[in-house]
Design an enzyme around this catalytic site. Sequence first.
Site, PDB file in Angstrom:
ATOM      1  N   HIS A  46       7.293 -32.415  34.895  1.00 40.55           N
ATOM      2  CA  HIS A  46       6.167 -32.849  34.066  1.00 40.55           C
ATOM      3  C   HIS A  46       5.611 -31.667  33.276  1.00 40.55           C
ATOM      4  O   HIS A  46       5.901 -30.518  33.586  1.00 40.55           O
ATOM      5  CB  HIS A  46       5.062 -33.473  34.928  1.00 40.55           C
ATOM      6  CG  HIS A  46       4.448 -32.495  35.877  1.00 40.55           C
ATOM      7  ND1 HIS A  46       4.969 -32.232  37.123  1.00 40.55           N
ATOM      8  CD2 HIS A  46       3.353 -31.694  35.755  1.00 40.55           C
ATOM      9  CE1 HIS A  46       4.226 -31.318  37.729  1.00 40.55           C
ATOM     10  NE2 HIS A  46       3.240 -30.970  36.918  1.00 40.55           N
ATOM     11  N   HIS A 135       5.074 -26.286  28.633  1.00 38.64           N
ATOM     12  CA  HIS A 135       6.300 -26.052  29.392  1.00 38.64           C
ATOM     13  C   HIS A 135       6.445 -27.071  30.506  1.00 38.64           C
ATOM     14  O   HIS A 135       5.476 -27.719  30.900  1.00 38.64           O
ATOM     15  CB  HIS A 135       6.296 -24.644  29.990  1.00 38.64           C
ATOM     16  CG  HIS A 135       5.358 -24.518  31.148  1.00 38.64           C
ATOM     17  ND1 HIS A 135       3.988 -24.398  30.987  1.00 38.64           N
ATOM     18  CD2 HIS A 135       5.585 -24.526  32.484  1.00 38.64           C
ATOM     19  CE1 HIS A 135       3.416 -24.319  32.178  1.00 38.64           C
ATOM     20  NE2 HIS A 135       4.352 -24.396  33.096  1.00 38.64           N
TER      21      HIS A 135
END
Length: 194
Positions: A46, A135
């Site tokens: 995620h 990220h």
Amino acid sequence: MRAFVALFPPADVVEHLGEFLAPRRAARGPQAGAIVPRWTRDEHLHLTLAFLPDLADRDLEELADRLAQAAAKRPLDLLRLAGGGAFPDPIDARVLWVGVQPESGHEQLARLAGSVRSAANSAGALVSGGAFTAHVTVARLARATRATRWLRVLQAYDGPDWQPEHLTLVRSHLGQGPHRTPRYEELGTFALGE
């Protein structure tokens, strides 16, 4: 409770990244005693927008309302997971990650993360962490190590485009998943740009 707000890539994007990581996950270091990364499970991949290390139950309802408002104001363009990096840096890496493309996506994500963090603060929740970096964490290292070899591998990754449709509030139960990994409990989803 320990919680976070995140964007979860759709199944096809996770599958693509998982297939790229599969041989790396199976590989061992080239030298005896090399540090082997602890790879993130596919279902845990995620993009964190805000980490809430100590969210109180009493703040949940207001947080959900504020997250719904923040998400509704922030539609996102197509994103793509590509390239990679390390935190805090490639020489003393503790975390390996895959980045987000295009570069314009970073600006949109930073604005969304700012709105999410502001919503959490307004609801009384403590937000932890430094400046936002778009990220997806793919691995953690047991101790700081030179990660240039891993970064060369991650830099080659280029995933499919995907359209984020909602953000998710998740409770993290440390050590309660398989192999003492976290167990994630979804507390709510909030549509983007509606």
